[in-house]
Design an enzyme around this catalytic site. Structure first.
Site, PDB file in Angstrom:
ATOM      1  N   ASP A  93       0.596   4.999   1.971  1.00  0.00           N
ATOM      2  CA  ASP A  93      -0.141   5.457   3.143  1.00  0.00           C
ATOM      3  C   ASP A  93      -1.302   6.387   2.779  1.00  0.00           C
ATOM      4  OD1 ASP A  93       1.423   4.074   4.977  1.00  0.00           O
ATOM      5  OD2 ASP A  93       2.922   5.669   5.047  1.00  0.00           O
TER       6      ASP A  93
ATOM      7  N   HIS B 194       4.750   0.103   0.365  1.00  0.00           N
ATOM      8  CA  HIS B 194       5.453  -0.725   1.344  1.00  0.00           C
ATOM      9  C   HIS B 194       4.537  -1.805   1.892  1.00  0.00           C
ATOM     10  CE1 HIS B 194       3.785   2.762   3.468  1.00  0.00           C
ATOM     11  NE2 HIS B 194       3.689   2.007   4.547  1.00  0.00           N
TER      12      HIS B 194
ATOM     13  N   HIS C 141       0.836  -1.207   0.000  1.00  0.00           N
ATOM     14  CA  HIS C 141       0.000   0.000   0.000  1.00  0.00           C
ATOM     15  C   HIS C 141       0.870   1.256   0.000  1.00  0.00           C
ATOM     16  CE1 HIS C 141       1.167  -0.329   4.180  1.00  0.00           C
ATOM     17  NE2 HIS C 141       0.824   0.938   4.350  1.00  0.00           N
TER      18      HIS C 141
ATOM     19  N   ARG D 280       4.634   6.649  14.062  1.00  0.00           N
ATOM     20  CA  ARG D 280       4.743   7.185  12.698  1.00  0.00           C
ATOM     21  C   ARG D 280       4.238   8.620  12.642  1.00  0.00           C
ATOM     22  NH1 ARG D 280       1.221   4.526   8.041  1.00  0.00           N
ATOM     23  NH2 ARG D 280       0.077   6.479   8.060  1.00  0.00           N
TER      24      ARG D 280
HETATM   25  C1  SIN Z   1       2.802   1.448   7.790  1.00  0.00           C
HETATM   26  O1  SIN Z   1       3.041   2.642   7.920  1.00  0.00           O
HETATM   27  O2  SIN Z   1       2.109   1.027   6.894  1.00  0.00           O
HETATM   28  C2  SIN Z   1       3.447   0.492   8.759  1.00  0.00           C
HETATM   29  C3  SIN Z   1       4.843   0.219   8.322  1.00  0.00           C
HETATM   30  C4  SIN Z   1       5.534  -0.695   9.260  1.00  0.00           C
HETATM   31  O3  SIN Z   1       4.995  -0.993  10.329  1.00  0.00           O
HETATM   32  O4  SIN Z   1       6.641  -1.112   8.946  1.00  0.00           O
END
Ligand code: SIN
Length: 275
Positions: free
Chosen positions: A103, A250, A101, A265
């Protein structure tokens, strides 16, 4: 690529680099900021190790790139609205980002980048894969590129937040749902980018349902089955990874249950994606 104030150690030739020589808790000089911006454009994913950051220092680094994003799920998570807690434990029923995805691409102005600061990691595993979406576009055939360049797609927050996580929006509200070009142009590098993702994209506008599904499945398979698009980040407590949502996707690999992984985050509001 040479920088005046930092060094980069590539993770792969085309995406991802570890950055050395920068303490993100210190006030960054103009030259350091310029080098980080350039390295971010050059590498798309930057990994800073051994950082000791307070939440305010983490947010200050984010604000260097623009106003901070408040995640649509903050109504469920509580805490500081500008910090999204990413925490998976033995009791978790899902983990954030366990699938390819970009973000919050359901937003009208999705985050241009996100910075995940890792606090607790499992004994092993819990890596995050990143894929270069400019390269994903480039490795499609020319007729497919030309076809997709004229299309747009719907990105719907209800798909992950209700469909996967089972978190309904607070009374009477709905999650963001927006239309974006399928092929976007990165506002700084000018690179063309494949901008549909399996996390949020529901359908391609103006196509029959079956046609849209088949096309999206082909594109999602292209991303998920082409390892040469990707790099892999192995986390340690104190690692901060900053990725460019305008040209990457990612996938956080959930291979460590029943152990715990915990990070925070910060995301930065970007521009409306343009064709
Ligand atoms: C995310 O921001 O999608 C999570 C990424 C992660 O936990 O590595």
């Amino acid at each position: 690529m040479a920088y005046q104030t930092l060094e980069t150690i590539p993770l792969t030739p085309h995406i991802g680099a570890e950055v050395t020589g920068i303490d993100l808790s210190a006030t960054l000089s103009g030259e350091q900021q310029q080098d980080i911006r350039q390295a971010f454009l050059d590498w798309k994913v930057l990994v800073f190790r051994n950082q000791e950051l307070s939440p305010e220092q983490h947010k200050d680094f984010g604000r260097m790139f623009g106003p901070l994003h408040v995640h649509p799920l903050q109504h469920d998570y509580g805490g500081d609205p500008e910090i999204l807690t990413v925490r998976t434990t033995a009791k978790s029923r899902y983990t954030a980002g366990d699938g390819w995805h970009t973000d919050v691409s359901c937003e009208a102005q999705p985050p241009m980048g996100s910075m995940l600061y890792m606090k607790e990691v499992p004994d092993c595993g819990g890596d995050t894969l990143f894929a270069n979406m400019h390269r994903a576009y480039e490795t499609l055939s020319e007729p497919m590129q030309a076809f997709l360049e004229r299309r747009s797609a719907i990105h719907d927050g209800a798909i992950p937040y209700i469909g996967n996580y089972g978190i309904a929006p607070p009374g009477g509200q709905s999650y963001p749902r927006n239309e974006h070009p399928v092929i976007t142009r990165h506002p700084e590098s000018g690179e063309q980018v494949l901008f549909v993702n399996s996390g949020f994209t529901s359908h391609i506008v103006g196509m029959h349902r079956g046609e849209s599904r088949a096309l999206l499945d082909m594109l999602f398979t292209h991303i998920a089955t082409t390892p040469s698009l990707t790099c892999r980040v192995r986390w340690e407590p104190g690692t901060l990874t900053f990725w460019d949502n305008r040209c990457t996707q990612h996938h956080a690999v959930w291979d460590y249950q029943p152990q715990t992984r915990h990070g925070e985050r910060v995301s930065i509001i970007g521009q409306r994606p343009a064709a």
